[in-house]
Design a protein around this motif. Structure first.
Motif, PDB file in Angstrom:
ATOM      1  N   SER A  41       0.798  -1.228   0.000  1.00  0.00           N
ATOM      2  CA  SER A  41       0.000   0.000   0.000  1.00  0.00           C
ATOM      3  C   SER A  41       0.830   1.277   0.000  1.00  0.00           C
ATOM      4  O   SER A  41       0.404   2.297  -0.537  1.00  0.00           O
ATOM      5  CB  SER A  41      -0.934   0.023   1.221  1.00  0.00           C
ATOM      6  OG  SER A  41      -0.184  -0.043   2.422  1.00  0.00           O
ATOM      7  N   ALA A  42       2.038   1.255   0.610  1.00  0.00           N
ATOM      8  CA  ALA A  42       2.812   2.492   0.726  1.00  0.00           C
ATOM      9  C   ALA A  42       4.260   2.172   1.061  1.00  0.00           C
ATOM     10  O   ALA A  42       4.621   1.023   1.333  1.00  0.00           O
ATOM     11  CB  ALA A  42       2.205   3.395   1.808  1.00  0.00           C
ATOM     12  N   SER A  43       5.084   3.205   1.039  1.00  0.00           N
ATOM     13  CA  SER A  43       6.474   3.064   1.449  1.00  0.00           C
ATOM     14  C   SER A  43       6.705   3.911   2.702  1.00  0.00           C
ATOM     15  O   SER A  43       6.014   4.899   2.939  1.00  0.00           O
ATOM     16  CB  SER A  43       7.421   3.512   0.341  1.00  0.00           C
ATOM     17  OG  SER A  43       7.233   4.884   0.043  1.00  0.00           O
ATOM     18  N   THR A  44       7.680   3.510   3.494  1.00  0.00           N
ATOM     19  CA  THR A  44       7.987   4.239   4.721  1.00  0.00           C
ATOM     20  C   THR A  44       9.491   4.507   4.777  1.00  0.00           C
ATOM     21  O   THR A  44      10.295   3.739   4.259  1.00  0.00           O
ATOM     22  CB  THR A  44       7.583   3.426   5.958  1.00  0.00           C
ATOM     23  OG1 THR A  44       8.271   2.166   5.943  1.00  0.00           O
ATOM     24  CG2 THR A  44       6.075   3.188   5.973  1.00  0.00           C
ATOM     25  N   SER A  45       9.847   5.601   5.430  1.00  0.00           N
ATOM     26  CA  SER A  45      11.253   5.950   5.601  1.00  0.00           C
ATOM     27  C   SER A  45      11.572   6.083   7.078  1.00  0.00           C
ATOM     28  O   SER A  45      10.862   6.771   7.818  1.00  0.00           O
ATOM     29  CB  SER A  45      11.574   7.274   4.895  1.00  0.00           C
ATOM     30  OG  SER A  45      11.381   7.175   3.507  1.00  0.00           O
ATOM     31  N   GLU A  46      12.628   5.414   7.493  1.00  0.00           N
ATOM     32  CA  GLU A  46      13.119   5.549   8.862  1.00  0.00           C
ATOM     33  C   GLU A  46      14.483   6.214   8.796  1.00  0.00           C
ATOM     34  O   GLU A  46      15.440   5.637   8.281  1.00  0.00           O
ATOM     35  CB  GLU A  46      13.226   4.187   9.542  1.00  0.00           C
ATOM     36  CG  GLU A  46      13.665   4.274  10.995  1.00  0.00           C
ATOM     37  CD  GLU A  46      13.753   2.913  11.657  1.00  0.00           C
ATOM     38  OE1 GLU A  46      14.630   2.726  12.521  1.00  0.00           O
ATOM     39  OE2 GLU A  46      12.935   2.034  11.300  1.00  0.00           O
ATOM     40  N   ILE A  47      14.573   7.434   9.280  1.00  0.00           N
ATOM     41  CA  ILE A  47      15.790   8.244   9.191  1.00  0.00           C
ATOM     42  C   ILE A  47      16.365   8.396  10.592  1.00  0.00           C
ATOM     43  O   ILE A  47      15.654   8.745  11.533  1.00  0.00           O
ATOM     44  CB  ILE A  47      15.475   9.631   8.592  1.00  0.00           C
ATOM     45  CG1 ILE A  47      14.843   9.477   7.215  1.00  0.00           C
ATOM     46  CG2 ILE A  47      16.736  10.484   8.513  1.00  0.00           C
ATOM     47  CD1 ILE A  47      14.178  10.740   6.710  1.00  0.00           C
ATOM     48  N   ARG A  48      17.660   8.156  10.717  1.00  0.00           N
ATOM     49  CA  ARG A  48      18.293   8.268  12.025  1.00  0.00           C
ATOM     50  C   ARG A  48      19.623   9.015  11.936  1.00  0.00           C
ATOM     51  O   ARG A  48      20.377   8.838  10.970  1.00  0.00           O
ATOM     52  CB  ARG A  48      18.534   6.881  12.645  1.00  0.00           C
ATOM     53  CG  ARG A  48      17.257   6.167  13.068  1.00  0.00           C
ATOM     54  CD  ARG A  48      17.557   4.830  13.730  1.00  0.00           C
ATOM     55  NE  ARG A  48      16.337   4.144  14.129  1.00  0.00           N
ATOM     56  CZ  ARG A  48      15.735   4.290  15.310  1.00  0.00           C
ATOM     57  NH1 ARG A  48      16.269   5.120  16.217  1.00  0.00           N
ATOM     58  NH2 ARG A  48      14.645   3.628  15.591  1.00  0.00           N
ATOM     59  N   ILE A  49      19.897   9.828  12.952  1.00  0.00           N
ATOM     60  CA  ILE A  49      21.191  10.484  13.128  1.00  0.00           C
ATOM     61  C   ILE A  49      21.663  10.169  14.540  1.00  0.00           C
ATOM     62  O   ILE A  49      21.000  10.548  15.514  1.00  0.00           O
ATOM     63  CB  ILE A  49      21.098  12.002  12.907  1.00  0.00           C
ATOM     64  CG1 ILE A  49      20.643  12.314  11.482  1.00  0.00           C
ATOM     65  CG2 ILE A  49      22.447  12.662  13.197  1.00  0.00           C
ATOM     66  CD1 ILE A  49      20.466  13.800  11.206  1.00  0.00           C
ATOM     67  N   ASP A  50      22.775   9.444  14.624  1.00  0.00           N
ATOM     68  CA  ASP A  50      23.297   8.994  15.920  1.00  0.00           C
ATOM     69  C   ASP A  50      22.221   8.305  16.753  1.00  0.00           C
ATOM     70  O   ASP A  50      22.086   8.531  17.961  1.00  0.00           O
ATOM     71  CB  ASP A  50      23.897  10.170  16.697  1.00  0.00           C
ATOM     72  CG  ASP A  50      25.262  10.582  16.159  1.00  0.00           C
ATOM     73  OD1 ASP A  50      25.932   9.727  15.548  1.00  0.00           O
ATOM     74  OD2 ASP A  50      25.638  11.744  16.336  1.00  0.00           O
ATOM     75  N   GLY A  51      21.428   7.471  16.081  1.00  0.00           N
ATOM     76  CA  GLY A  51      20.427   6.668  16.753  1.00  0.00           C
ATOM     77  C   GLY A  51      19.094   7.347  16.991  1.00  0.00           C
ATOM     78  O   GLY A  51      18.117   6.684  17.332  1.00  0.00           O
ATOM     79  N   GLU A  52      19.036   8.669  16.816  1.00  0.00           N
ATOM     80  CA  GLU A  52      17.791   9.394  17.052  1.00  0.00           C
ATOM     81  C   GLU A  52      16.980   9.511  15.762  1.00  0.00           C
ATOM     82  O   GLU A  52      17.512   9.863  14.716  1.00  0.00           O
ATOM     83  CB  GLU A  52      18.092  10.791  17.615  1.00  0.00           C
ATOM     84  CG  GLU A  52      18.719  10.782  18.991  1.00  0.00           C
ATOM     85  CD  GLU A  52      18.836  12.190  19.568  1.00  0.00           C
ATOM     86  OE1 GLU A  52      18.321  13.140  18.937  1.00  0.00           O
ATOM     87  OE2 GLU A  52      19.436  12.321  20.645  1.00  0.00           O
ATOM     88  N   LYS A  53      15.683   9.231  15.871  1.00  0.00           N
ATOM     89  CA  LYS A  53      14.809   9.309  14.705  1.00  0.00           C
ATOM     90  C   LYS A  53      14.627  10.745  14.245  1.00  0.00           C
ATOM     91  O   LYS A  53      14.527  11.662  15.055  1.00  0.00           O
ATOM     92  CB  LYS A  53      13.435   8.689  15.013  1.00  0.00           C
ATOM     93  CG  LYS A  53      13.447   7.173  15.082  1.00  0.00           C
ATOM     94  CD  LYS A  53      12.030   6.630  15.209  1.00  0.00           C
ATOM     95  CE  LYS A  53      12.024   5.108  15.190  1.00  0.00           C
ATOM     96  NZ  LYS A  53      10.641   4.567  15.255  1.00  0.00           N
TER      97      LYS A  53
END
Length: 364
Positions: free
Chosen positions: A89-101
């Protein structure tokens, strides 16, 4: 910034890569289709949230997989990464910098500035102004931090004004949005004009290295998107009926363009393909240095298929520029002979071989 360690999983034809890069110069050697351009594309995606090869993000996913991951550990021990997941149904992005979303790709872009030159970059000359606007605005995003906010607001106003023109709303409503539109355009134009001036000055240095025979004769022509001898409000008043007829704004910041001129005519009509590529490299190097000066972050330069269009003499000129740029450079080529003129004498480089999406270190 430079990439210390690169991790890629299930991106294009790359199943898994975990490799340590040199902070200065890196060469990636491999046949066409081996995965060398995909490695650059993965790094570019981390810095831009999109590909330089395709507008469809699902093309970046390895066959039969449901997500891909790209992450780097920088020379400052900062960990940056993105995981892109896909379902029906859709795409998702998980973005992290030094472990923080993080919520937006722009948070990554503020930490990593990636510039790329590919064999297809000639479209900057031959394509429409949209691609040249994109190049300039990319530099503005990094150099003038308020620009992205101004551009988002301008885009909102442009949509509103176009809707007014398309739906032929009452005179007062159109007049209201026209005045706001003109103010926003003037603000955007001011930012761009200042940046083009800065870019032109920086470009002069790099042209003297890569195109010394014509460096003093090349200029960047700035076209703001409407007659510079008139105010935008006067231009819009003059063409009001025509805009109402077509249903969208014919003039404004969305029509901005830059043209590259040599001795009064278009540069691409006078330079060879190899010289055009050297110009594009000089332009990219100039933008990279402007980004570094303002952000205090050294950009990463990606040069795909360096052997295309560049003869031995041109590669020697490029080598001089790479020695002067003082940032991380990642170069791909089909074989080692294409990069012989680029190998630093100081041994400050690594060379890799890629085959079937697998990367290994090559001996000197």
């Amino acid at each position: 910034m430079s990439i210390g360690k690169l991790f890629i999983q299930d991106f294009r034809n790359i199943e898994h890569v975990s490799i340590d890069f040199h902070p200065d110069v890196n060469f990636i050697i491999g046949d066409n289709g081996s995965g060398k351009s995909s490695l650059l594309e993965a790094i570019f995606y981390l810095g831009h949230g999109k590909s330089f090869r395709s507008s469809k993000v699902d093309y970046l996913l390895k066959h039969d997989k449901n997500s891909f991951t790209v992450s780097v550990k920088t020379d400052k021990d900062c960990q940056l990464g993105v995981r892109k997941g896909f379902n029906t149904s859709a795409s998702t992005s998980e973005i992290r910098i030094d472990g923080e979303k993080q919520n937006k790709f722009s948070s990554l872009a503020k930490n990593v500035a990636v510039q790329v030159i590919t064999p297809e970059s000639f479209i900057l000359f031959f394509g429409g102004p949209k691609l040249r606007r994109r190049f300039i605005d990319l530099g503005l995003f990094h150099v003038k931090h308020s620009f992205s906010d101004h551009w988002r607001e301008f885009s909102r106003i442009l949509k509103q004004r176009n809707a007014c023109l398309r739906n032929k709303v009452d005179k007062s409503t159109l007049s209201y949005w026209t005045e706001i539109f003109a103010e926003s355009c003037e603000q955007i134009a001011k930012h761009r004009a200042e940046y083009v001036t800065e870019l032109t000055k920086e470009l002069s240095f790099w042209l003297k290295i890569m195109l010394p025979s014509v460096s003093d004769d090349i200029v960047i022509q700035y076209l703001q998107g409407w007659n510079s001898k008139k105010t935008l409000l006067d231009v819009l008043a003059q063409y009001k009926e025509k805009e109402l007829m077509v249903g969208y704004s014919l003039f404004g910041a969305q029509k901005f363009d830059v043209r590259f001129i040599l001795n009064g005519t278009s540069l691409d009509n006078q330079l060879s393909r190899g010289q055009q590529k050297l110009f594009l490299l000089a332009l990219t190097f100039a933008q990279a240095k402007l980004i570094e000066k303002v952000n205090r972050v050294k950009p990463i330069l990606l040069i795909d298929d360096v052997g295309a269009e560049l003869d031995i003499h041109s590669r020697a000129l490029l080598n001089n520029a790479i020695a002067a740029i003082e940032c991380q450079v990642i170069v791909t080529a089909i074989d080692k002979t294409a990069v012989e003129q680029l190998v630093p004498q100081k041994k400050n480089y690594k060379m890799f071989h890629v085959k079937h999406g697998k990367l290994s270190v090559m001996s000197e």
